[in-house]
Design an enzyme around this catalytic site. Structure first.
Site, PDB file in Angstrom:
ATOM      1  N   MET B 141     127.634 106.473 -81.047  1.00 31.55           N
ATOM      2  CA  MET B 141     126.780 107.659 -80.963  1.00 31.55           C
ATOM      3  C   MET B 141     127.445 108.466 -79.837  1.00 31.55           C
ATOM      4  SD  MET B 141     124.368 107.595 -83.047  1.00 31.55           S
ATOM      5  CE  MET B 141     123.304 106.519 -84.497  1.00 31.55           C
ATOM      6  N   SER B 142     126.523 109.111 -78.805  1.00 31.05           N
ATOM      7  CA  SER B 142     127.056 110.032 -77.881  1.00 31.05           C
ATOM      8  C   SER B 142     128.000 109.487 -76.695  1.00 31.05           C
ATOM      9  CB  SER B 142     125.797 110.634 -77.274  1.00 31.05           C
ATOM     10  OG  SER B 142     125.017 111.599 -78.092  1.00 31.05           O
ATOM     11  N   VAL B 143     128.280 108.106 -76.604  1.00 32.68           N
ATOM     12  CA  VAL B 143     129.240 107.747 -75.777  1.00 32.68           C
ATOM     13  C   VAL B 143     130.715 108.318 -76.387  1.00 32.68           C
ATOM     14  CG1 VAL B 143     130.551 105.651 -75.426  1.00 32.68           C
ATOM     15  CG2 VAL B 143     127.990 105.581 -75.554  1.00 32.68           C
ATOM     16  N   LYS B 145     130.956 111.365 -76.602  1.00 27.77           N
ATOM     17  CA  LYS B 145     131.140 112.653 -75.884  1.00 27.77           C
ATOM     18  C   LYS B 145     131.964 112.167 -74.502  1.00 27.77           C
ATOM     19  CE  LYS B 145     126.615 114.908 -77.106  1.00 27.77           C
ATOM     20  NZ  LYS B 145     126.331 113.746 -78.099  1.00 27.77           N
ATOM     21  N   TYR B 248     121.428 119.076 -71.939  1.00 33.32           N
ATOM     22  CA  TYR B 248     122.001 117.979 -72.814  1.00 33.32           C
ATOM     23  C   TYR B 248     122.153 118.658 -74.484  1.00 33.32           C
ATOM     24  CZ  TYR B 248     123.841 113.867 -74.956  1.00 33.32           C
ATOM     25  OH  TYR B 248     124.562 112.955 -75.763  1.00 33.32           O
TER      26      TYR B 248
END
Lengths: 425, 425
Positions: B141-143, B145, B248
């Site tokens: 997921m947003s890891v 980013k 965010y």
């Protein structure tokens, strides 16, 4: 059939390989690539040459896939031979036309994406063209079937899958289909009488219904047909009799993949990983194209690197023993493949470029003086094992014509010439 | 916001983790699985708990992906500590409620799929639940980013990407969007004023338009919107001012990924492989979800094994040096991340569970006594680096709520307690 096939290989309609390379075409360069250089799954032309020179090495970027894990061990060595003969200049005569070419010339003429030759387990030749690189998997097309057939033969040897049993012992779902009165052995050797056309040139051929059902080509907006491989296989009707003649039909490999899953209790990707891929010292994972419920295409969906395909071939050549010393397959399983099937049944299929050959456990067996046997996929995918020459030759390609009859004239005699050169060495 | 977030974690609506495991639900077992046990991409519920306990570990079987090659070298060691404290019984008090739990209890309550703790580079804890196994990639997921932000910071350090430049220097395509008057730095630190809602609970939020455009969720039969990430990014309008507050929004990471590609001239998957993944001694390839033209999702599409995520975290903890001795990132790049962004701008975003934190280069920085900094993804994906405790903790999870505010109360204090226990050891 002979003349038509031979004519195709020299037809002026064939595109110039040098002018249609990935580099020359400029596919998929830039962020984003220019619209006319984009290759997307929903574009039917994506499966048409010259786009295939890119797509065949980028399948997982187009469709869902299942990983075939290489396991945790170090890759087995694939050493380069200290000295190797100059294979580029090996000369041969094309089948049919008698045209004389060098091995190097044949590679471009056959739209080769990559080729690797092992002699006594050492690399004597390795070249990459197009979008293929040593670490990138390329689609193996029907070479996939030989993996499924090998796993089936292994399960048969171990008693988990009985070739003499009716298919319906394992797959009662197929009771009312062409397979309702067939045996497992008939499936393994493709002597099934089933209404199903493998003619890629005919857009109405059932091979396209099969591919649509499995999500290998776009289904289209108003599609209402089967939406998994399993659903499609249950629609197949009998045509003619079983066990009379070899009849090459991809659906048989898909049925065999289903038999292998049901008998082993494991997905194909997992079984291939556990029994073969993690044991031959593969340096990269392989993968299968899958349908919408994750079912691997056992008919043509495997993708591997060229080097790992060579490792698999070398294990077969060494009676089931991999270069890392592991006995991956019992020698009896390899022998059963090498010894081949019934040439009389094979002859009825009328393959002009394969006189005297047979088919066994989804492998093509030449019965020639060298005892060569091969795995073959459309557009030129190949594992060619020549036991006498102690040679394994693997090739990935993107030939414009989806029939090996168009490719064999410039490849089978070339392989024999290379084998002869290695034996003289 | 505080009470709502805290209330969610103990709301009776949350399903019982033990009753909704992959094993208990029986997803995707059999050939074919029973219809009500099939998980297919075209089923909108496939992204809803408890199905996510299977899908988060099987992303590539559902969508096209791009490989992040681990390179040809041997994996770097990830040794088990000879002696480790009993972390299961470490006690902590939940944020907000003050409920006392053990670390072991927190894992099930947070629907953990896998968790691994390194202390001084050695494994002191490693557990897998659900469908996750050591060799299987899980969606980060947003890891994701934080990987994109790290690559951007690296390119900035090398002078290839200038944070002070306007975004349009690299991406003139964004001239008429919210990014038309923004700088690269504002994108890197997410202080962009853009009309875009990240509220997953709202089906009309733009996060779903983004996901549809990129093919991460089904587009539906009559879809007529943008069909690539790039097309979607060009629709984004300005809202408010830049550089005022941390906000965010996943699209910023997608813009940063585009900047990184344009500046480096390489696809994200290739750049991540060359600069990081092949140099940290990863034991498996990673992969990105891609849109229909092969563009990687830099906002949330990365999938890795838990062990390789730990290797990446350990490299960060060691000032850019991997366990194999390679200096993967200059220390200055890691320092720039650790030092964090502007807590005043961060405070305006009102994260109740993250008091005093900041955001820099797509990392979350705690500014606590241990100097902890983290990568965070919805449903509980985490890299938690505690420099003082010499601890790296990585977690993959499938929490039913798509907001870390619901997960932090039972995880952030648990991580601190584990860090304290390791420091006492």
């Amino acid at each position: 059939m002979v003349s038509a096939a031979f004519a195709q290989t020299t037809a002026p309609a064939l595109p110039d390989p040098a002018a249609t390379t990935v580099q020359a075409m400029g596919w998929m360069q830039g962020f984003p690539p220019p619209p006319d250089k984009q290759l997307t799954f929903d574009n039917p032309a994506v499966n048409v040459y010259p786009r295939t020179r890119w797509t065949f090495s980028h399948i997982r970027e187009l469709v869902p896939t299942a990983n075939v894990w290489r396991g945790g061990a170090a890759p087995s060595p694939l050493p380069k031979a200290a000295r190797a003969p100059d294979l580029d200049s090996v000369r041969f005569k094309a089948m049919g036309t008698g045209e004389e070419l060098t091995f190097a010339q044949s590679l471009e003429r056959n739209y080769t994406d990559g080729i690797l030759v092992l002699h006594k387990g050492q690399i004597v030749y390795e070249k990459y063209f197009g979008a293929l690189t040593p670490e990138r998997p390329h689609i193996a097309m029907s070479v996939t079937k030989s993996f499924v057939g090998t796993l089936a033969a292994l399960l048969a040897h171990e008693g988990t899958l009985d070739p003499a049993s009716p298919v319906t012992r394992y797959l009662p779902e197929l009771k009312d289909t062409a397979y309702g009165d067939a045996t497992v052995r008939q499936v393994m050797d493709m002597t099934i009488g089933v209404h199903y056309s493998e003619n890629y040139a005919d857009p109405k051929a059932e091979i396209w219904d099969y591919a649509r059902a499995g999500g290998m080509v776009p289904q289209g907006r108003d599609y209402a047909g089967p939406r998994t491989f399993y659903e499609f296989l249950q629609t197949l009707k009998k045509e003619g009799e079983h066990d009379q003649a070899f009849a090459y039909k991809t659906v048989n490999a898909e049925v065999l993949a289903w038999l292998v899953r049901r008998a082993s209790g494991k997905p194909l990707a997992q079984l291939l990983s556990e029994r073969i891929w993690s044991r031959i010292g593969a340096e990269q994972d392989a993968f299968f194209m899958v349908d919408r419920i994750g079912t691997e295409s056992g008919g043509g969906g495997l993708n591997t690197t060229l080097r790992d395909l060579a490792r698999f071939g070398e294990m077969m050549r060494n009676n089931g023993r991999a270069a890392n010393g592991q006995q991956v397959l019992p020698k009896a399983v390899v022998d059963d493949i090498r010894n081949g099937g019934d040439p009389a049944k094979f002859a009825k299929a009328g393959y002009a470029t394969l006189p005297g050959w047979s088919y066994r456990n989804m492998w093509w067996v030449s019965h020639n003086a060298d005892g060569a046997y091969t795995a073959r996929g459309i557009h030129g995918q190949t594992i060619y094992i020549d036991p006498k020459a102690q040679m394994v030759l693997v090739r990935y390609a993107a030939h414009p014509i989806a029939a090996n009859a168009a490719i064999d004239p410039l490849s089978l005699p070339a392989y024999q010439a290379v084998a002869d050169a290695l034996m003289k060495k």
